[in-house]
Scaffold this motif. Structure first.
Motif, PDB file in Angstrom:
ATOM      1  N   ARG A  62     -29.388   6.759   1.222  1.00 11.84           N
ATOM      2  CA  ARG A  62     -30.691   6.840   1.903  1.00 11.84           C
ATOM      3  C   ARG A  62     -30.661   7.840   3.048  1.00 11.84           C
ATOM      4  O   ARG A  62     -31.595   8.623   3.220  1.00 11.84           O
ATOM      5  N   ARG A  63     -29.583   7.826   3.836  1.00  5.96           N
ATOM      6  CA  ARG A  63     -29.471   8.783   4.946  1.00  5.96           C
ATOM      7  C   ARG A  63     -29.434  10.214   4.427  1.00  5.96           C
ATOM      8  O   ARG A  63     -30.024  11.117   5.010  1.00  5.96           O
ATOM      9  N   TRP A  64     -28.721  10.428   3.316  1.00  9.45           N
ATOM     10  CA  TRP A  64     -28.625  11.776   2.748  1.00  9.45           C
ATOM     11  C   TRP A  64     -29.996  12.249   2.262  1.00  9.45           C
ATOM     12  O   TRP A  64     -30.384  13.386   2.503  1.00  9.45           O
ATOM     13  N   ILE A  65     -30.713  11.383   1.588  1.00 12.08           N
ATOM     14  CA  ILE A  65     -32.051  11.731   1.101  1.00 12.08           C
ATOM     15  C   ILE A  65     -32.957  12.064   2.286  1.00 12.08           C
ATOM     16  O   ILE A  65     -33.699  13.054   2.260  1.00 12.08           O
ATOM     17  N   GLU A  66     -32.878  11.265   3.341  1.00 15.59           N
ATOM     18  CA  GLU A  66     -33.705  11.504   4.523  1.00 15.59           C
ATOM     19  C   GLU A  66     -33.280  12.785   5.245  1.00 15.59           C
ATOM     20  O   GLU A  66     -34.112  13.608   5.619  1.00 15.59           O
ATOM     21  N   GLN A  67     -31.981  12.972   5.425  1.00 18.90           N
ATOM     22  CA  GLN A  67     -31.459  14.140   6.135  1.00 18.90           C
ATOM     23  C   GLN A  67     -31.839  15.439   5.443  1.00 18.90           C
ATOM     24  O   GLN A  67     -32.113  16.441   6.092  1.00 18.90           O
ATOM     25  N   THR A  68     -31.838  15.425   4.114  1.00 23.34           N
ATOM     26  CA  THR A  68     -32.141  16.647   3.360  1.00 23.34           C
ATOM     27  C   THR A  68     -33.629  16.789   3.065  1.00 23.34           C
ATOM     28  O   THR A  68     -34.029  17.747   2.406  1.00 23.34           O
ATOM     29  N   HIS A  69     -34.420  15.827   3.519  1.00 22.24           N
ATOM     30  CA  HIS A  69     -35.872  15.839   3.290  1.00 22.24           C
ATOM     31  C   HIS A  69     -36.201  15.905   1.797  1.00 22.24           C
ATOM     32  O   HIS A  69     -37.144  16.579   1.384  1.00 22.24           O
ATOM     33  N   MET A  70     -35.406  15.199   1.028  1.00 15.20           N
ATOM     34  CA  MET A  70     -35.596  15.191  -0.418  1.00 15.20           C
ATOM     35  C   MET A  70     -36.894  14.470  -0.763  1.00 15.20           C
ATOM     36  O   MET A  70     -37.149  13.370  -0.286  1.00 15.20           O
ATOM     37  N   THR A  71     -37.703  15.106  -1.582  1.00 15.40           N
ATOM     38  CA  THR A  71     -38.980  14.502  -1.977  1.00 15.40           C
ATOM     39  C   THR A  71     -38.989  14.104  -3.444  1.00 15.40           C
ATOM     40  O   THR A  71     -39.972  13.548  -3.922  1.00 15.40           O
ATOM     41  N   LYS A  72     -37.915  14.367  -4.156  1.00  8.39           N
ATOM     42  CA  LYS A  72     -37.846  13.991  -5.573  1.00  8.39           C
ATOM     43  C   LYS A  72     -37.716  12.478  -5.714  1.00  8.39           C
ATOM     44  O   LYS A  72     -37.145  11.814  -4.864  1.00  8.39           O
ATOM     45  N   HIS A  73     -38.225  11.965  -6.829  1.00  7.73           N
ATOM     46  CA  HIS A  73     -38.083  10.538  -7.122  1.00  7.73           C
ATOM     47  C   HIS A  73     -36.645  10.316  -7.623  1.00  7.73           C
ATOM     48  O   HIS A  73     -36.239  10.876  -8.641  1.00  7.73           O
ATOM     49  N   VAL A  74     -35.889   9.499  -6.899  1.00  9.44           N
ATOM     50  CA  VAL A  74     -34.477   9.280  -7.207  1.00  9.44           C
ATOM     51  C   VAL A  74     -34.310   7.973  -7.977  1.00  9.44           C
ATOM     52  O   VAL A  74     -34.860   6.943  -7.601  1.00  9.44           O
ATOM     53  N   CYS A  75     -33.535   8.047  -9.043  1.00 11.77           N
ATOM     54  CA  CYS A  75     -33.204   6.868  -9.839  1.00 11.77           C
ATOM     55  C   CYS A  75     -31.713   6.596  -9.723  1.00 11.77           C
ATOM     56  O   CYS A  75     -30.938   7.460  -9.313  1.00 11.77           O
ATOM     57  N   ARG A  76     -31.325   5.389 -10.101  1.00 10.28           N
ATOM     58  CA  ARG A  76     -29.916   4.983 -10.113  1.00 10.28           C
ATOM     59  C   ARG A  76     -29.522   4.752 -11.572  1.00 10.28           C
ATOM     60  O   ARG A  76     -30.246   4.114 -12.329  1.00 10.28           O
TER      61      ARG A  76
END
Length: 191
Positions: A141-155
């Protein structure tokens, strides 16, 4: 990383024979100062040192990948849902350090989606998904937030081969204390 076995890079296999050869030449030129009258001893000691260096490079452990099993496992990866634009691999890593990262890279090639996992010999600042002291989901979550990722992420769950949404925000903690939260037994009973 702590607990990791030392791993050689591809370049090591190319330069190690040259290092041993250089050592042998150096010893042959240095020995006359130590043993000026003992040419036979110099050759014998140099030969033993070079033989030890070469034998040290042997690896008797079977390091080969079970290619068929790996390819079968990769072929079993189901296609991700259309909403997935990037993915990460489940946090369970019972097969040793880095397996999750390597699996993610292979899965990424197979399904054509970028992954936030991976291992390229270095980690960008702030990427802590492989840190055993950090909660994996929080690090993601921190990485997604830090990089301002806007893609829908799946696991991708390796053991069940199932895809699910990865929540970009941690679930909000309940405002009701655990002792006051309703349980299955709390419902009114009709007798």
């Amino acid at each position: 990383m702590a607990g990791d076995e030392h791993q050689h890079g591809r370049g090591d296999e190319l330069h190690q024979p040259w290092v041993v050869t250089g050592l042998a030449v150096l010893l042959q030129h240095a020995w006359p100062a130590v043993w000026p009258q003992r040419a036979g001893a110099r050759v014998a000691v140099t030969s033993l040192i070079v033989a030890f260096c070469l034998l040290e490079q042997l690896n008797l452990r079977d390091g080969s990948l079970p290619r068929r099993a790996e390819l079968d496992r990769l072929a079993a990866v189901t296609p991700p849902p259309a909403r997935c634009e990037a993915f990460l691999v489940d946090a369970r890593d019972d097969q040793g350090y880095g397996v999750r990262e390597f699996d993610a890279m292979w899965i990424s090639l197979r399904v054509g989606l970028p992954t936030i996992n991976g291992n390229s010999g270095w980690s960008p600042p702030g990427w802590q998904l492989a840190d055993p002291d950090t909660d994996y989901d929080d690090a993601a979550r921190r990485w997604i937030e830090q990089t301002h990722m806007t893609k829908h992420v799946c696991r991708y769950q390796r053991d069940t081969r199932a895809w699910s949404d990865f929540e970009p925000q941690a679930p909000a903690p309940s405002l009701i204390p655990p002792a006051l939260q309703p349980t299955a037994d709390a419902a009114p009973r009709s007798e």
